[in-house]
Write a protein that holds these residues in place. Structure first.
Motif, PDB file in Angstrom:
ATOM      1  N   ALA A 101       0.843  -1.191   0.000  1.00 37.50           N
ATOM      2  CA  ALA A 101       0.000   0.000   0.000  1.00 37.50           C
ATOM      3  C   ALA A 101       0.884   1.250   0.000  1.00 37.50           C
ATOM      4  N   ARG A 102       0.412   2.282  -0.718  1.00 37.89           N
ATOM      5  CA  ARG A 102       1.141   3.556  -0.772  1.00 37.89           C
ATOM      6  C   ARG A 102       0.390   4.610   0.032  1.00 37.89           C
ATOM      7  N   GLU A 103       1.131   5.443   0.721  1.00 37.20           N
ATOM      8  CA  GLU A 103       0.530   6.546   1.465  1.00 37.20           C
ATOM      9  C   GLU A 103       0.251   7.705   0.513  1.00 37.20           C
ATOM     10  N   GLU A 104      -0.540   8.682   0.958  1.00 36.01           N
ATOM     11  CA  GLU A 104      -0.852   9.830   0.107  1.00 36.01           C
ATOM     12  C   GLU A 104       0.389  10.635  -0.231  1.00 36.01           C
ATOM     13  N   ALA A 105       1.368  10.659   0.651  1.00 34.88           N
ATOM     14  CA  ALA A 105       2.594  11.417   0.403  1.00 34.88           C
ATOM     15  C   ALA A 105       3.422  10.801  -0.724  1.00 34.88           C
ATOM     16  N   VAL A 106       3.166   9.527  -1.040  1.00 34.06           N
ATOM     17  CA  VAL A 106       3.943   8.835  -2.068  1.00 34.06           C
ATOM     18  C   VAL A 106       3.058   8.594  -3.291  1.00 34.06           C
ATOM     19  N   GLN A 107       2.215   9.557  -3.615  1.00 30.80           N
ATOM     20  CA  GLN A 107       1.363   9.463  -4.793  1.00 30.80           C
ATOM     21  C   GLN A 107       1.582  10.699  -5.650  1.00 30.80           C
ATOM     22  N   GLY A 108       1.264  10.580  -6.920  1.00 27.88           N
ATOM     23  CA  GLY A 108       1.438  11.695  -7.838  1.00 27.88           C
ATOM     24  C   GLY A 108       2.412  11.349  -8.943  1.00 27.88           C
ATOM     25  N   ARG A 165       6.918   8.198 -11.145  1.00 24.26           N
ATOM     26  CA  ARG A 165       8.129   8.081 -11.969  1.00 24.26           C
ATOM     27  C   ARG A 165       9.264   7.437 -11.178  1.00 24.26           C
ATOM     28  N   ARG A 166       9.420   7.820  -9.917  1.00 19.43           N
ATOM     29  CA  ARG A 166      10.465   7.223  -9.089  1.00 19.43           C
ATOM     30  C   ARG A 166      10.204   5.731  -8.874  1.00 19.43           C
ATOM     31  N   LEU A 167       8.930   5.352  -8.713  1.00 20.02           N
ATOM     32  CA  LEU A 167       8.589   3.937  -8.564  1.00 20.02           C
ATOM     33  C   LEU A 167       8.958   3.158  -9.815  1.00 20.02           C
ATOM     34  N   ARG A 168       8.655   3.715 -10.986  1.00 23.92           N
ATOM     35  CA  ARG A 168       8.951   3.020 -12.241  1.00 23.92           C
ATOM     36  C   ARG A 168      10.457   2.838 -12.436  1.00 23.92           C
ATOM     37  N   LEU A 169      11.257   3.786 -11.966  1.00 31.54           N
ATOM     38  CA  LEU A 169      12.709   3.645 -12.045  1.00 31.54           C
ATOM     39  C   LEU A 169      13.202   2.506 -11.157  1.00 31.54           C
ATOM     40  N   GLN A 170      12.436   2.157 -10.135  1.00 30.13           N
ATOM     41  CA  GLN A 170      12.774   1.043  -9.246  1.00 30.13           C
ATOM     42  C   GLN A 170      12.114  -0.254  -9.699  1.00 30.13           C
ATOM     43  N   ASN A 171      11.625  -0.290 -10.946  1.00 24.44           N
ATOM     44  CA  ASN A 171      10.940  -1.459 -11.516  1.00 24.44           C
ATOM     45  C   ASN A 171       9.699  -1.850 -10.716  1.00 24.44           C
ATOM     46  N   LYS A 172       8.910  -0.843 -10.352  1.00 19.53           N
ATOM     47  CA  LYS A 172       7.637  -1.053  -9.672  1.00 19.53           C
ATOM     48  C   LYS A 172       6.549  -0.339 -10.463  1.00 19.53           C
ATOM     49  N   VAL A 173       5.329  -0.855 -10.373  1.00 18.62           N
ATOM     50  CA  VAL A 173       4.209  -0.293 -11.120  1.00 18.62           C
ATOM     51  C   VAL A 173       3.186   0.254 -10.132  1.00 18.62           C
ATOM     52  N   PRO A 174       2.840   1.546 -10.227  1.00 16.98           N
ATOM     53  CA  PRO A 174       1.766   2.062  -9.382  1.00 16.98           C
ATOM     54  C   PRO A 174       0.420   1.521  -9.868  1.00 16.98           C
ATOM     55  N   ALA A 175      -0.471   1.255  -8.934  1.00 14.52           N
ATOM     56  CA  ALA A 175      -1.792   0.726  -9.281  1.00 14.52           C
ATOM     57  C   ALA A 175      -2.810   1.232  -8.274  1.00 14.52           C
ATOM     58  N   ALA A 200      -4.348   2.826  -3.040  1.00 14.49           N
ATOM     59  CA  ALA A 200      -3.215   2.953  -3.955  1.00 14.49           C
ATOM     60  C   ALA A 200      -2.152   1.948  -3.532  1.00 14.49           C
ATOM     61  N   VAL A 201      -1.678   1.156  -4.496  1.00 16.40           N
ATOM     62  CA  VAL A 201      -0.699   0.114  -4.209  1.00 16.40           C
ATOM     63  C   VAL A 201       0.454   0.170  -5.204  1.00 16.40           C
ATOM     64  N   THR A 202       1.501  -0.580  -4.893  1.00 14.79           N
ATOM     65  CA  THR A 202       2.656  -0.733  -5.760  1.00 14.79           C
ATOM     66  C   THR A 202       2.886  -2.221  -5.991  1.00 14.79           C
ATOM     67  N   LYS A 259       8.091   1.118 -25.271  1.00 18.90           N
ATOM     68  CA  LYS A 259       8.636  -0.086 -24.651  1.00 18.90           C
ATOM     69  C   LYS A 259       7.580  -1.164 -24.418  1.00 18.90           C
ATOM     70  N   ASN A 260       6.305  -0.792 -24.383  1.00 12.67           N
ATOM     71  CA  ASN A 260       5.179  -1.698 -24.150  1.00 12.67           C
ATOM     72  C   ASN A 260       5.188  -2.301 -22.743  1.00 12.67           C
ATOM     73  N   THR A 261       5.906  -1.684 -21.804  1.00 18.97           N
ATOM     74  CA  THR A 261       5.895  -2.164 -20.418  1.00 18.97           C
ATOM     75  C   THR A 261       4.740  -1.504 -19.671  1.00 18.97           C
ATOM     76  N   PRO A 262       4.158  -2.180 -18.691  1.00 20.63           N
ATOM     77  CA  PRO A 262       3.057  -1.586 -17.929  1.00 20.63           C
ATOM     78  C   PRO A 262       3.519  -0.358 -17.147  1.00 20.63           C
ATOM     79  N   MET A 263       2.704   0.699 -17.190  1.00 21.82           N
ATOM     80  CA  MET A 263       3.013   1.925 -16.454  1.00 21.82           C
ATOM     81  C   MET A 263       2.061   2.140 -15.281  1.00 21.82           C
ATOM     82  N   HIS A 264       0.825   1.679 -15.410  1.00 20.62           N
ATOM     83  CA  HIS A 264      -0.171   1.847 -14.353  1.00 20.62           C
ATOM     84  C   HIS A 264      -1.273   0.821 -14.558  1.00 20.62           C
ATOM     85  N   ALA A 265      -1.839   0.336 -13.460  1.00 22.16           N
ATOM     86  CA  ALA A 265      -2.919  -0.649 -13.554  1.00 22.16           C
ATOM     87  C   ALA A 265      -4.077  -0.214 -12.660  1.00 22.16           C
TER      88      ALA A 265
END
Length: 97
Positions: free
Chosen positions: A10-17, A22-32, A42-44, A86-92
């Protein structure tokens, strides 16, 4: 029981936007997001885990279980945004079943 089980954090409100996503995607994580009856959450999700599930076409039709910090949600995928080149998932988007 669902054939697909994803682990999420789960993501907190401070870690959304946009910047945080973009920072999550650089860490190979997908926001959802998980919405439906009840509060939206909101989850990762790990990119590798989501890509593995997306290889099977049944993922788009069946109920998926998402384990969020020990709590299991039964959901169906509602929308998936991919990178245009790239066809990689960005958001779900997941909707509670």
């Amino acid at each position: 029981m669902a054939n697909f089980v994803l682990n999420a954090v789960a993501r907190e409100e401070a870690v959304q936007g946009k910047g945080s996503s973009r920072r999550l995607r650089l860490q190979n994580k997908v926001p959802a997001i998980i919405y439906g009856s009840g509060e939206p959450v909101a989850v990762t999700i790990e990119l590798r885990q989501l890509v593995k599930a997306l290889e099977n076409n049944a993922f788009f039709e069946e109920v998926v279980e998402i384990n969020i910090d020990g709590k299991v949600e039964s959901v169906k995928i509602q929308a998936l945004q991919r990178h245009p080149a790239k066809n990689t998932p960005m958001h779900a988007d997941f909707k509670r079943a």
